[in-house]
Scaffold this motif. Sequence first.
Motif, PDB file in Angstrom:
ATOM      1  N   LEU A 110       4.366  12.945   1.379  1.00  0.00           N
ATOM      2  CA  LEU A 110       3.729  13.229   2.683  1.00  0.00           C
ATOM      3  C   LEU A 110       2.232  12.935   2.640  1.00  0.00           C
ATOM      4  N   ALA A 111       1.591  13.237   1.507  1.00  0.00           N
ATOM      5  CA  ALA A 111       0.157  12.922   1.383  1.00  0.00           C
ATOM      6  C   ALA A 111      -0.050  11.407   1.482  1.00  0.00           C
ATOM      7  N   THR A 112       0.901  10.660   0.941  1.00  0.00           N
ATOM      8  CA  THR A 112       0.834   9.192   1.042  1.00  0.00           C
ATOM      9  C   THR A 112       0.851   8.765   2.500  1.00  0.00           C
ATOM     10  N   LEU A 113       1.778   9.352   3.272  1.00  0.00           N
ATOM     11  CA  LEU A 113       1.912   8.950   4.684  1.00  0.00           C
ATOM     12  C   LEU A 113       0.626   9.241   5.465  1.00  0.00           C
ATOM     13  N   ASP A 114      -0.139  10.256   5.025  1.00  0.00           N
ATOM     14  CA  ASP A 114      -1.429  10.519   5.683  1.00  0.00           C
ATOM     15  C   ASP A 114      -2.336   9.289   5.612  1.00  0.00           C
ATOM     16  N   HIS A 115      -2.181   8.512   4.547  1.00  0.00           N
ATOM     17  CA  HIS A 115      -3.016   7.305   4.398  1.00  0.00           C
ATOM     18  C   HIS A 115      -2.352   6.072   5.009  1.00  0.00           C
TER      19      HIS A 115
ATOM     20  N   LYS B 115       0.842  -1.210   0.000  1.00  0.00           N
ATOM     21  CA  LYS B 115       0.000   0.000   0.000  1.00  0.00           C
ATOM     22  C   LYS B 115       0.872   1.253   0.000  1.00  0.00           C
ATOM     23  N   LEU B 116       1.904   1.258   0.844  1.00  0.00           N
ATOM     24  CA  LEU B 116       2.797   2.423   0.935  1.00  0.00           C
ATOM     25  C   LEU B 116       3.440   2.739  -0.422  1.00  0.00           C
ATOM     26  N   GLY B 117       3.875   1.709  -1.126  1.00  0.00           N
ATOM     27  CA  GLY B 117       4.539   1.923  -2.418  1.00  0.00           C
ATOM     28  C   GLY B 117       3.587   2.399  -3.502  1.00  0.00           C
TER      29      GLY B 117
ATOM     30  N   ILE C 175      15.152   0.672   3.246  1.00  0.00           N
ATOM     31  CA  ILE C 175      13.948   0.439   2.441  1.00  0.00           C
ATOM     32  C   ILE C 175      13.389  -0.968   2.709  1.00  0.00           C
ATOM     33  N   THR C 176      12.155  -0.964   3.208  1.00  0.00           N
ATOM     34  CA  THR C 176      11.489  -2.222   3.570  1.00  0.00           C
ATOM     35  C   THR C 176      11.197  -3.040   2.320  1.00  0.00           C
ATOM     36  N   ASN C 177      11.500  -4.314   2.430  1.00  0.00           N
ATOM     37  CA  ASN C 177      11.296  -5.293   1.346  1.00  0.00           C
ATOM     38  C   ASN C 177      12.168  -4.999   0.120  1.00  0.00           C
TER      39      ASN C 177
ATOM     40  N   ARG D 110       4.176  13.684  16.797  1.00  0.00           N
ATOM     41  CA  ARG D 110       3.702  14.731  17.727  1.00  0.00           C
ATOM     42  C   ARG D 110       3.931  16.109  17.114  1.00  0.00           C
ATOM     43  N   MET D 111       5.049  16.254  16.408  1.00  0.00           N
ATOM     44  CA  MET D 111       5.322  17.524  15.726  1.00  0.00           C
ATOM     45  C   MET D 111       4.254  17.790  14.657  1.00  0.00           C
ATOM     46  N   VAL D 112       3.910  16.756  13.879  1.00  0.00           N
ATOM     47  CA  VAL D 112       2.900  16.908  12.827  1.00  0.00           C
ATOM     48  C   VAL D 112       1.547  17.265  13.462  1.00  0.00           C
TER      49      VAL D 112
ATOM     50  N   ALA E 229      18.954  11.740   5.869  1.00  0.00           N
ATOM     51  CA  ALA E 229      17.647  12.385   5.693  1.00  0.00           C
ATOM     52  C   ALA E 229      16.560  11.403   6.119  1.00  0.00           C
ATOM     53  N   GLY E 230      16.376  11.295   7.455  1.00  0.00           N
ATOM     54  CA  GLY E 230      15.357  10.396   7.998  1.00  0.00           C
ATOM     55  C   GLY E 230      14.134  11.218   8.390  1.00  0.00           C
ATOM     56  N   SER E 231      14.169  11.768   9.628  1.00  0.00           N
ATOM     57  CA  SER E 231      13.069  12.657  10.034  1.00  0.00           C
ATOM     58  C   SER E 231      13.007  13.873   9.110  1.00  0.00           C
ATOM     59  N   ASP E 232      14.169  14.395   8.766  1.00  0.00           N
ATOM     60  CA  ASP E 232      14.238  15.556   7.859  1.00  0.00           C
ATOM     61  C   ASP E 232      14.313  15.038   6.430  1.00  0.00           C
ATOM     62  N   ALA E 233      13.198  14.468   5.988  1.00  0.00           N
ATOM     63  CA  ALA E 233      13.211  13.753   4.704  1.00  0.00           C
ATOM     64  C   ALA E 233      13.538  14.667   3.526  1.00  0.00           C
ATOM     65  N   ALA E 234      13.178  15.944   3.648  1.00  0.00           N
ATOM     66  CA  ALA E 234      13.414  16.876   2.529  1.00  0.00           C
ATOM     67  C   ALA E 234      14.897  17.148   2.308  1.00  0.00           C
ATOM     68  N   ALA E 235      15.748  16.716   3.242  1.00  0.00           N
ATOM     69  CA  ALA E 235      17.201  16.928   3.100  1.00  0.00           C
ATOM     70  C   ALA E 235      17.846  15.875   2.200  1.00  0.00           C
TER      71      ALA E 235
ATOM     72  N   TYR F 232       9.271   3.803  12.522  1.00  0.00           N
ATOM     73  CA  TYR F 232       9.154   4.054  11.073  1.00  0.00           C
ATOM     74  C   TYR F 232       7.843   4.729  10.701  1.00  0.00           C
ATOM     75  N   GLU F 233       7.809   5.118   9.417  1.00  0.00           N
ATOM     76  CA  GLU F 233       6.780   6.054   8.892  1.00  0.00           C
ATOM     77  C   GLU F 233       6.719   7.319   9.737  1.00  0.00           C
ATOM     78  N   GLY F 234       7.890   7.744  10.198  1.00  0.00           N
ATOM     79  CA  GLY F 234       8.008   8.931  11.040  1.00  0.00           C
ATOM     80  C   GLY F 234       8.015   8.521  12.492  1.00  0.00           C
TER      81      GLY F 234
HETATM   82  N1  CAA Z   1       0.216  16.337   2.609  1.00  0.00           N
HETATM   83  C1  CAA Z   1       0.569  17.046   1.517  1.00  0.00           C
HETATM   84  N2  CAA Z   1       1.508  18.028   1.544  1.00  0.00           N
HETATM   85  C2  CAA Z   1       2.100  18.274   2.731  1.00  0.00           C
HETATM   86  C3  CAA Z   1       1.783  17.560   3.909  1.00  0.00           C
HETATM   87  C4  CAA Z   1       0.784  16.559   3.816  1.00  0.00           C
HETATM   88  N3  CAA Z   1       0.433  15.837   4.882  1.00  0.00           N
HETATM   89  N4  CAA Z   1       2.526  18.051   4.927  1.00  0.00           N
HETATM   90  C5  CAA Z   1       3.292  19.024   4.413  1.00  0.00           C
HETATM   91  N5  CAA Z   1       3.035  19.163   3.094  1.00  0.00           N
HETATM   92  C6  CAA Z   1       3.649  20.104   2.144  1.00  0.00           C
HETATM   93  C7  CAA Z   1       3.731  21.510   2.735  1.00  0.00           C
HETATM   94  O1  CAA Z   1       2.527  22.223   2.490  1.00  0.00           O
HETATM   95  C8  CAA Z   1       4.917  22.076   2.004  1.00  0.00           C
HETATM   96  O2  CAA Z   1       4.524  22.458   0.712  1.00  0.00           O
HETATM   97  P1  CAA Z   1       4.609  24.019   0.225  1.00  0.00           P
HETATM   98  O3  CAA Z   1       6.056  24.400   0.344  1.00  0.00           O
HETATM   99  O4  CAA Z   1       4.139  23.985  -1.185  1.00  0.00           O
HETATM  100  O5  CAA Z   1       3.731  24.765   1.160  1.00  0.00           O
HETATM  101  C9  CAA Z   1       5.843  20.884   1.822  1.00  0.00           C
HETATM  102  O6  CAA Z   1       5.014  19.718   1.931  1.00  0.00           O
HETATM  103  C10 CAA Z   1       6.929  20.810   2.873  1.00  0.00           C
HETATM  104  O7  CAA Z   1       6.280  20.784   4.138  1.00  0.00           O
HETATM  105  P2  CAA Z   1       7.000  21.174   5.488  1.00  0.00           P
HETATM  106  O8  CAA Z   1       7.577  22.535   5.347  1.00  0.00           O
HETATM  107  O9  CAA Z   1       6.054  20.903   6.597  1.00  0.00           O
HETATM  108  O10 CAA Z   1       8.207  20.129   5.467  1.00  0.00           O
HETATM  109  P3  CAA Z   1       9.349  19.841   6.531  1.00  0.00           P
HETATM  110  O11 CAA Z   1      10.615  19.721   5.793  1.00  0.00           O
HETATM  111  O12 CAA Z   1       9.243  20.778   7.684  1.00  0.00           O
HETATM  112  O13 CAA Z   1       9.038  18.327   7.015  1.00  0.00           O
HETATM  113  C11 CAA Z   1       7.987  16.536   8.179  1.00  0.00           C
HETATM  114  C12 CAA Z   1       7.856  17.839   7.347  1.00  0.00           C
HETATM  115  C13 CAA Z   1       6.625  16.366   8.800  1.00  0.00           C
HETATM  116  C14 CAA Z   1       9.039  16.587   9.227  1.00  0.00           C
HETATM  117  C15 CAA Z   1       8.285  15.388   7.199  1.00  0.00           C
HETATM  118  O14 CAA Z   1       9.600  15.518   6.683  1.00  0.00           O
HETATM  119  C16 CAA Z   1       8.119  14.041   7.817  1.00  0.00           C
HETATM  120  O15 CAA Z   1       7.013  13.543   7.891  1.00  0.00           O
HETATM  121  N6  CAA Z   1       9.245  13.401   8.268  1.00  0.00           N
HETATM  122  C17 CAA Z   1       9.221  12.018   8.694  1.00  0.00           C
HETATM  123  C18 CAA Z   1       9.661  11.152   7.560  1.00  0.00           C
HETATM  124  C19 CAA Z   1       8.879   9.895   7.475  1.00  0.00           C
HETATM  125  O16 CAA Z   1       7.771   9.781   7.958  1.00  0.00           O
HETATM  126  N7  CAA Z   1       9.438   8.933   6.772  1.00  0.00           N
HETATM  127  C20 CAA Z   1       8.771   7.712   6.546  1.00  0.00           C
HETATM  128  C21 CAA Z   1       9.531   6.864   5.593  1.00  0.00           C
HETATM  129  S1  CAA Z   1       8.604   5.443   5.093  1.00  0.00           S
HETATM  130  C22 CAA Z   1       8.834   4.261   6.264  1.00  0.00           C
HETATM  131  O17 CAA Z   1       9.312   4.499   7.341  1.00  0.00           O
HETATM  132  C23 CAA Z   1       8.426   2.871   5.807  1.00  0.00           C
HETATM  133  C24 CAA Z   1       7.750   1.967   6.689  1.00  0.00           C
HETATM  134  O18 CAA Z   1       7.231   2.338   7.690  1.00  0.00           O
HETATM  135  C25 CAA Z   1       7.598   0.581   6.302  1.00  0.00           C
END
Ligand code: CAA
Length: 387
Positions: free
Chosen positions: A238-243, A94-96, A159-161, A378-380, A132-138, A370-372
């Motif tokens: 990030l929209a994906t992670l919402d789901h 689902k995540l992919g 990366i899982t699987n 809590r920050m979100v 670039a874990g929590s700070d994924a945009a890095a 994982y998934e944040g």
């Molecule tokens: N949906 C859509 N867009 C979103 C959003 C959301 N939920 N949240 C933020 N955005 C948008 C913002 O509006 C912004 O866009 P604009 O510049 O156009 O306004 C852009 O995304 C950047 O947003 P932020 O400034 O809030 O970004 P940030 O750099 O401060 O970081 C964060 C946000 C919440 C910390 C994010 O980096 C985060 O969630 N980090 C955790 C990483 C994570 O969850 N990784 C999971 C990896 S998958 C995994 O682990 C697999 C597994 O479980 C099996």
Amino acid sequence: MSVPLYSPSEEHEMLREAVRALADEKIAPRAASADESEEFPADVYKDLVAADFHAIHIPEEYGGAGADALATVIVIEEIARACASSSLIPAVNKLGTVPLLLSASEDLKAQYLAPVARGDGMFSYALSEADAGSDAAAMKTRAVQDGDHYVLNGTKSWITNAGISEYYTVMAVTDPTAGPRGISAFVVEKSDPGVTFGPKEKKLGIKGSPTRQVILENVRIPATRMIGAPGTGFKTALATLDHTRITIAAQALGIAQGALDYAIDYVKQRKQFGRPIADFQGLQFMIADMAMKLEAARQLTYAAAAKSEQAMHGTPVKDLTFFSSAAKCAASDAAMDITTDAVQLLGGYGYTRDYPVERMMRDAKITQIYEGTNQIQRMVMARQLLK
Ligand code: CAA
Ligand code: FAD
């Protein structure tokens, strides 16, 4: 905040019974060996494909079962009750694929969702990197356009699987001057020249689910493999992670339920001081607290799933981000507490590999990371509440 009413239907309950029957018969007996051998349970994948539980969320128009978000939660929960590693099969599929469902062209969806629905390949999600874990945009992974192709270079971590999946949603920087708005999402195939995988991470838990780097060296892919428009990849991620944080909540619920069920049976059998230890009020109160935390987290997760389903059908749901993070955070914290208490209820036996609760405790820990991480959840949540 208003919570839409979710009501598990008769079909949801029948689905739960069917998944539980398969999990009890085929998955639970494999959980300890998958953990000990640290091997992906390929036989469980086959069983899940045969039952159509491996990627049940894929819509019918792409050859899937078209299950709603609550049904998907129930499938993951029931598999995780038996084996957390195996529950990452439907969860990571689902995540992919949610990035495609949310943002891809119809051609891309048709091309890549159908094989996943058929069980011909799994889909992983590659956002994180070593720095670039929590700070994924890095992230540093680059995708540079070359005519009607993109060339990808970089290393996605954790990366899982990885290595098992045929397909990867890869987030990469296409415009290094634009910050998060310079990140784009792509579909990368395992067979694309230049794709290799790092060694398996040696982990505390979910050992039957391989976690590896995806290494991209001059991986040349058609530009049509971009998911959505250039620069929208971080938003899609990030929209994906919402789901999908809701699916990690489901995994946590399942692990916790497995531990609670085992501990309840055990305390009724185990005798000390001439009576079943279940007679001691100190343990009864622990069990009551475990079940209370679990049920509270379950209600929150199902409410979040109802919101996810609404949003997937185009209804704007402004508090989906809050609910998704809250469900993941509450369920994973509950799972860690409940599995730790389950070990306690089994005493010394609980601390050994002869009983499943120590594995469940080790598996529960990842759901807080994982998934944040739960700090990021809590920050979100706080950002949503304060904005
Ligand atoms: N949906 C859509 N867009 C979103 C959003 C959301 N939920 N949240 C933020 N955005 C948008 C913002 O509006 C912004 O866009 P604009 O510049 O156009 O306004 C852009 O995304 C950047 O947003 P932020 O400034 O809030 O970004 P940030 O750099 O401060 O970081 C964060 C946000 C919440 C910390 C994010 O980096 C985060 O969630 N980090 C955790 C990483 C994570 O969850 N990784 C999971 C990896 S998958 C995994 O682990 C697999 C597994 O479980 C099996
Ligand atoms: P860091 O970001 O370095 O965090 C370290 C600590 O600092 C944590 O406690 C964190 O909560 C805290 N912290 C960081 N920033 C803040 C802040 N601003 N405020 C408060 N506290 C903060 N990623 C994928 O893309 N795809 C996958 O399939 C995938 N699967 C995974 C499977 C496993 C088994 C593991 C371990 C990880 C997986 N990940 C995956 C990566 C996972 O999402 C990251 O590990 C996670 O997001 C945390 O990043 P990090 O490990 O770099 O920790």
